[in-house]
Enzyme design. Structure first.
Site, PDB file in Angstrom:
ATOM      1  N   GLU A 127       1.067  -1.512   0.084  1.00  0.00           N
ATOM      2  CA  GLU A 127      -0.022  -0.132   0.055  1.00  0.00           C
ATOM      3  C   GLU A 127       0.657   1.175  -0.087  1.00  0.00           C
ATOM      4  O   GLU A 127       2.036   1.300  -0.042  1.00  0.00           O
ATOM      5  CB  GLU A 127      -0.864  -0.247   1.498  1.00  0.00           C
ATOM      6  CG  GLU A 127      -2.297  -1.554   1.220  1.00  0.00           C
ATOM      7  CD  GLU A 127      -2.459  -0.873   2.848  1.00  0.00           C
ATOM      8  OE1 GLU A 127      -2.021   0.268   3.794  1.00  0.00           O
ATOM      9  OE2 GLU A 127      -3.817  -1.646   2.780  1.00  0.00           O
ATOM     10  N   LYS A 148       1.862   4.301   2.065  1.00  0.00           N
ATOM     11  CA  LYS A 148       2.176   4.851   3.421  1.00  0.00           C
ATOM     12  C   LYS A 148       1.606   6.351   2.655  1.00  0.00           C
ATOM     13  O   LYS A 148       2.440   7.344   2.403  1.00  0.00           O
ATOM     14  CB  LYS A 148       3.560   4.727   3.617  1.00  0.00           C
ATOM     15  CG  LYS A 148       4.333   5.514   4.828  1.00  0.00           C
ATOM     16  CD  LYS A 148       5.189   4.588   5.404  1.00  0.00           C
ATOM     17  CE  LYS A 148       5.573   4.688   6.775  1.00  0.00           C
ATOM     18  NZ  LYS A 148       5.720   6.514   7.389  1.00  0.00           N
ATOM     19  N   ASP A 152       1.772  10.524   3.648  1.00  0.00           N
ATOM     20  CA  ASP A 152       2.168  11.211   4.915  1.00  0.00           C
ATOM     21  C   ASP A 152       1.061  12.264   5.052  1.00  0.00           C
ATOM     22  O   ASP A 152       1.093  13.340   4.882  1.00  0.00           O
ATOM     23  CB  ASP A 152       2.920  11.920   3.915  1.00  0.00           C
ATOM     24  CG  ASP A 152       4.008  12.645   4.999  1.00  0.00           C
ATOM     25  OD1 ASP A 152       3.843  12.316   6.476  1.00  0.00           O
ATOM     26  OD2 ASP A 152       4.998  13.413   4.319  1.00  0.00           O
ATOM     27  N   TYR A 181      -6.765   1.523   7.096  1.00  0.00           N
ATOM     28  CA  TYR A 181      -6.000   0.984   5.926  1.00  0.00           C
ATOM     29  C   TYR A 181      -5.726   0.419   7.415  1.00  0.00           C
ATOM     30  O   TYR A 181      -5.091  -1.294   6.793  1.00  0.00           O
ATOM     31  CB  TYR A 181      -4.516   1.090   5.931  1.00  0.00           C
ATOM     32  CG  TYR A 181      -3.840   1.929   7.075  1.00  0.00           C
ATOM     33  CD1 TYR A 181      -3.286   1.354   8.083  1.00  0.00           C
ATOM     34  CD2 TYR A 181      -3.584   2.900   6.811  1.00  0.00           C
ATOM     35  CE1 TYR A 181      -2.869   2.727   9.055  1.00  0.00           C
ATOM     36  CE2 TYR A 181      -2.701   4.340   7.521  1.00  0.00           C
ATOM     37  CZ  TYR A 181      -2.590   3.975   8.595  1.00  0.00           C
ATOM     38  OH  TYR A 181      -2.190   4.252   9.711  1.00  0.00           O
ATOM     39  N   LYS A 193      10.720   3.293   2.877  1.00  0.00           N
ATOM     40  CA  LYS A 193      10.870   4.583   2.505  1.00  0.00           C
ATOM     41  C   LYS A 193      11.469   5.140   1.197  1.00  0.00           C
ATOM     42  O   LYS A 193      12.469   4.382   0.911  1.00  0.00           O
ATOM     43  CB  LYS A 193      11.512   5.003   4.114  1.00  0.00           C
ATOM     44  CG  LYS A 193      10.999   5.142   4.800  1.00  0.00           C
ATOM     45  CD  LYS A 193      10.113   5.866   6.188  1.00  0.00           C
ATOM     46  CE  LYS A 193      10.638   7.478   6.132  1.00  0.00           C
ATOM     47  NZ  LYS A 193       9.362   8.095   6.404  1.00  0.00           N
ATOM     48  N   CYS A 221       7.933  30.132  35.376  1.00  0.00           N
ATOM     49  CA  CYS A 221       9.515  31.049  34.755  1.00  0.00           C
ATOM     50  C   CYS A 221      10.293  30.297  35.319  1.00  0.00           C
ATOM     51  O   CYS A 221      10.818  30.348  36.424  1.00  0.00           O
ATOM     52  CB  CYS A 221       9.610  32.517  35.165  1.00  0.00           C
ATOM     53  SG  CYS A 221      10.828  32.673  34.045  1.00  0.00           S
ATOM     54  N   CYS A 281      13.213  33.252  36.985  1.00  0.00           N
ATOM     55  CA  CYS A 281      12.198  33.991  38.424  1.00  0.00           C
ATOM     56  C   CYS A 281      10.816  33.204  39.425  1.00  0.00           C
ATOM     57  O   CYS A 281      10.826  33.979  40.360  1.00  0.00           O
ATOM     58  CB  CYS A 281      12.002  35.535  37.825  1.00  0.00           C
ATOM     59  SG  CYS A 281      10.446  35.333  36.841  1.00  0.00           S
ATOM     60  N   CYS A 296       6.888  34.926  30.287  1.00  0.00           N
ATOM     61  CA  CYS A 296       6.883  35.309  32.307  1.00  0.00           C
ATOM     62  C   CYS A 296       6.292  36.681  32.576  1.00  0.00           C
ATOM     63  O   CYS A 296       7.099  37.693  31.183  1.00  0.00           O
ATOM     64  CB  CYS A 296       7.853  34.869  32.297  1.00  0.00           C
ATOM     65  SG  CYS A 296       8.824  35.817  34.375  1.00  0.00           S
ATOM     66  N   CYS A 301      12.482  40.376  35.464  1.00  0.00           N
ATOM     67  CA  CYS A 301      13.115  37.962  35.824  1.00  0.00           C
ATOM     68  C   CYS A 301      14.323  38.624  35.071  1.00  0.00           C
ATOM     69  O   CYS A 301      14.555  39.159  33.415  1.00  0.00           O
ATOM     70  CB  CYS A 301      11.973  37.842  34.787  1.00  0.00           C
ATOM     71  SG  CYS A 301      13.162  36.367  34.346  1.00  0.00           S
TER      72      CYS A 301
HETATM   73  S1  IVH Z   1       0.210   0.255   9.030  1.00  0.00           S
HETATM   74  C1  IVH Z   1      -0.411  -2.329  12.732  1.00  0.00           C
HETATM   75  N1  IVH Z   1      -0.762   1.514   6.363  1.00  0.00           N
HETATM   76  O1  IVH Z   1       3.119   5.272   9.319  1.00  0.00           O
HETATM   77  C2  IVH Z   1      -0.043  -0.808  11.665  1.00  0.00           C
HETATM   78  N2  IVH Z   1       0.867   2.434   8.516  1.00  0.00           N
HETATM   79  O2  IVH Z   1       5.839   4.957  10.614  1.00  0.00           O
HETATM   80  C3  IVH Z   1       0.776  -0.278  11.425  1.00  0.00           C
HETATM   81  N3  IVH Z   1       0.834   4.818   7.801  1.00  0.00           N
HETATM   82  O3  IVH Z   1       1.920   5.044  12.430  1.00  0.00           O
HETATM   83  C4  IVH Z   1       0.494   0.575  10.529  1.00  0.00           C
HETATM   84  N4  IVH Z   1      -0.219   4.874   5.982  1.00  0.00           N
HETATM   85  O4  IVH Z   1       0.622   5.541  11.092  1.00  0.00           O
HETATM   86  C5  IVH Z   1       0.004   1.493   7.760  1.00  0.00           C
HETATM   87  N5  IVH Z   1      -1.282   2.063   4.847  1.00  0.00           N
HETATM   88  C6  IVH Z   1      -0.552   2.052   6.202  1.00  0.00           C
HETATM   89  C7  IVH Z   1       0.090   3.627   6.393  1.00  0.00           C
HETATM   90  C8  IVH Z   1       0.021   3.828   7.479  1.00  0.00           C
HETATM   91  C9  IVH Z   1       0.465   5.743   6.647  1.00  0.00           C
HETATM   92  C10 IVH Z   1       1.214   5.449   8.376  1.00  0.00           C
HETATM   93  C11 IVH Z   1       1.000   4.910  10.362  1.00  0.00           C
HETATM   94  C12 IVH Z   1       2.523   4.220  11.391  1.00  0.00           C
HETATM   95  C13 IVH Z   1       3.231   5.086  10.128  1.00  0.00           C
HETATM   96  C14 IVH Z   1       4.219   4.594  10.719  1.00  0.00           C
END
Ligand code: IVH
Length: 697
Positions: free
Chosen positions: A111, A113, A115, A216, A324, A417, A420, A433, A438
């Site tokens: 899938e 990831k 952001d 997801y 990544k 603070c 102070c 503060c 101070c």
């Molecule tokens: S699975 C146990 N799937 O990436 C399940 N995470 O760096 C673990 N994230 O905290 C997460 N897209 O916020 C999963 N398709 C995706 C994702 C995803 C973004 C984020 C999620 C997680 C972070 C980990």
């Protein structure tokens, strides 16, 4: 209602409006000073008449943690993060190892990831009851009201099930670009804007930002019939959740992969493990064309029975692996968070991190701005973080990569603070503060005054200021002009004869700084070089004129000047009515600092002293302190020095001149008295006969 009751209610109304204007709308209507004045009045009345303490009074909020609006709640599922890989080899090797461990063939879903911000949606008997941020994985913040405004989050689902759904809240690139254009302080990326939005106090404001969600993962309370990830995704989709169909399925046999996708009624790419490397490559390139930002891909074991066998580490599932796109700009760890008090009293949290190299320099301190910013990042001590240098300059914490094990959760700024011990006060997003004495504020004020943007006092650095402040010899900027530096610094290590002389010289020379520089050096909020130029050019070219405007609270006079807004105008006026500021101004004026902008530009003056080297000694009637005379020399192209040497061409000798006069005589330096000097300045041209007549060689 009696008069006092009426005043209390009207103060509550007024202050609540100001709070909203400042905190929610980001458009302050009054100065901090005026706000404080009203606030103090209300607090005072409430103390005198406890029966008039209403629950909607803004005083009831002070000192309260802003997070109070987002109570901490425990997750009922472990909200783990992902293990990471940075190359297709690493990812393929993980798949290989997983198959070996299980001694089975597995299906791998890949899938995107997203952001964004990780959110868990909790449904009880089919109804959305809570939406919680990831937090430290065990405890997060309840942001339900805000998440409810996201139209793609179902408020209820057709089945009456109890389940937790994990997803990512994000802001599409196009919406980000549009919104960010209108921001006073733009956000670095869509994720930060989304994170800031999800933490807004008013959900009505959140509703204006077109946030989106992709879900997801689903975790059912009771056993489900669902056997694999693809079925979970398609079930979630049928419940009305938004899932990201930009996915791929891989098995050892491409045909089986294709079949699986079709069975689940999902579109996407199907292939064999041999296709993974090229899929990763293609997707890395394609990401730019997506409507949202992704920071990688996630590979997940499809079969739930295998997931169960593989299990979890403390931090991440063993059945998933992130890929990544690029290694973080730098990764480090939060060693400590200190709070610093600035010259205006603003208290800023600063992260001390394990030193790392980013874009060519070592980063060890990073500003965290304020508590809201820390909350947005959900940042705590010991967390490992990704950091960057925005625009390659200012280091910033981008995100938490891994929460500290057994950490304390999100960091909270102290209530007192650190310098102070005064109780800190909250004004909008920032913490202050309130004590003008101070020591750190005093230091900040003095450092600003002597610094480049202020009086730019030569040879006078913050270290010297610090020594003098610590010795108790300087408590405000005017003390700098009264001090006998020889006496003060004589016994201090690191301050030799020469250094002290240079400091004295710097102080003397600074007396010639023009009014606009003095005005900035006073440290009036939001009055920098540009502000000073605008005021002076608009005819407010003396302290007298400015004080008159301030004294009569003539905001309109300032606002009528183009480029000066109401907020700045009020800030200037408030600052110029502050008794401490008035005392400071009076003292500086009597010490000889310019309080009037000289119309004649220095460059317009005839450069009659060009090529000459002048020294000044003794005391004078018209040049008191004598640094003023040095200034006159410099304005006319001369150089000034603090001792008479073979290079000195002129000595301006006043009353009580001693050893320098003698040295000048011995060395044949031209000696000029005050009378002569004045006539030179007036004539603008040094007359030959005068020079011969009056100068003694
Ligand atoms: S699975 C146990 N799937 O990436 C399940 N995470 O760096 C673990 N994230 O905290 C997460 N897209 O916020 C999963 N398709 C995706 C994702 C995803 C973004 C984020 C999620 C997680 C972070 C980990």
């Amino acid at each position: 209602m009696n008069a006092i009751q009426q005043e209390v209610r009207s103060l509550i109304k007024q202050l609540s409006e100001y709070q909203k204007a400042y905190y929610v709308d980001n458009r302050p209507q009054v100065s901090d000073l005026e706000y404080d004045r009203l606030f103090d009045r209300l607090q005072h009345l409430e103390q005198e008449h406890p029966e008039l303490r209403f629950p909607d009074s803004p005083t009831q909020r002070v000192g309260s943690d802003l997070d109070a609006d987002f109570p901490e709640v425990a997750h009922t599922i472990p909200v783990l993060s992902l293990d990471k890989s940075y190359s297709s080899e690493q990812l393929l090797s993980w798949i290989q190892k997983t198959e070996t461990k299980l001694d089975e063939q597995v299906g791998i879903v890949i899938e995107e990831k997203i952001d964004g911000i990780s959110i868990v949606l909790y449904y009880e008997e089919g109804v959305l009851v809570r939406a919680v941020t990831r937090g430290n994985g065990a405890v997060g913040n309840d942001v339900t009201a805000n998440v409810r405004t996201i139209s793609s989050v179902p408020l209820s689902i057709p089945t009456k099930e109890t389940l937790a759904v994990r997803g990512e809240v994000y802001l599409p690139k196009a919406s980000f670009a549009l919104l960010n254009e209108q921001m006073e302080v733009p956000f670095a990326n869509p994720r930060n804007l989304a994170a800031g939005t999800i933490r807004r106090v008013k959900s009505s404001q959140v509703a204006k930002v077109p946030l989106q969600i992709f879900v997801y993962e689903g975790f059912w309370e009771s056993d489900t019939q669902l056997k694999d990830h693809l079925s979970i995704l398609s079930a979630l989709s049928s419940y009305g959740f938004r899932i990201n169909e930009n996915l791929a399925y891989f098995t050892q046999d491409a045909r089986i992969a294709k079949q699986k996708l079709e069975e689940a009624n999902l579109s996407g790419f199907a292939g064999s493990f041999a296709d993974i490397a090229s899929y990763l490559d293609a997707h890395t390139k394609q990401r730019r064309d997506l409507a949202y930002e992704i920071d990688g891909l996630v590979a997940k074991v499809d079969e739930l029975s295998f997931r169960e066998l593989l299990g979890y580490t403390e931090h991440h599932p063993r059945w998933a692996m992130a890929y990544k796109f690029e290694s973080p700009q730098a990764q480090t760890e939060i060693l400590a968070i200190d709070v610093q008090v600035g010259r205006t009293g603003r208290v800023t949290p600063v992260a001390r991190v394990r030193p790392v190299q980013v874009a060519g320099s070592t980063i060890s301190n990073i500003t965290l701005h304020n508590q809201d910013y820390i909350n947005m990042l959900e940042l705590g001590l010991g967390d490992s973080v990704e950091i960057s240098r925005r625009g390659d300059v200012i280091p910033a914490v981008e995100r938490v990569i891994e929460k500290a094990e057994g950490g304390q959760g999100t960091y909270h700024m102290p209530t007192a603070c650190p310098v102070c011990a005064s109780t800190l006060v909250q004004k909008g997003a920032h913490t202050f503060c309130p004590n003008p004495h101070c020591p750190q504020q005093v230091k900040g004020r003095i450092e600003f005054f002597i610094g480049k943007d202020g009086m730019d006092i030569e040879n006078f650095g913050p270290e010297t200021a610090s020594v003098l402040i610590d010795l108790g010899l300087v408590s405000d900027v005017d003390d700098l002009y009264r001090l006998d530096y020889r006496k003060a610094l004589a016994d201090q290590s690191g301050f030799g004869e020469k250094k002290i002389r240079l400091i004295e010289e710097g102080i003397q020379k600074s007396l010639n700084q023009p009014f606009r520089k003095v005005l900035v050096a006073l440290g009036i909020p939001e009055l920098g070089k540009k502000g000073a130029d605008i005021l002076v050019n608009a005819g407010l070219d003396s302290m007298e004129k400015l004080l008159e405007v301030a004294g009569t609270q003539d905001v309109q006079r300032l606002v009528s000047i183009r480029q000066i807004g109401e907020k700045s105008a009020q800030l200037y006026i408030d600052a110029l009515n502050d008794p401490a500021m008035l005392r400071r101004i009076e003292a500086l004026a009597s010490l000889g600092l310019s309080m009037v902008e000289q119309q004649q530009k220095e460059t317009d003056l005839a450069q009659i002293f060009a090529g000459q080297v002048w020294c000044v000694t003794g005391s004078f009637e018209h040049f008191n302190p004598r640094g003023l005379a040095l200034g006159e020399v410099e304005k006319r192209g001369g150089r000034t020095v603090s001792s008479v040497t073979g290079k000195t061409t002129h000595l301006l000798a006043g009353n009580g001149a001693g050893s320098k006069l003698e040295a000048a005589r011995k060395l044949g330096v031209a000696i000029v008295d005050e009378q002569m000097f004045l006539s030179l300045l007036e004539s603008g041209v040094p007359k030959r006969e005068e020079m011969q007549g009056e100068f003694s060689f």
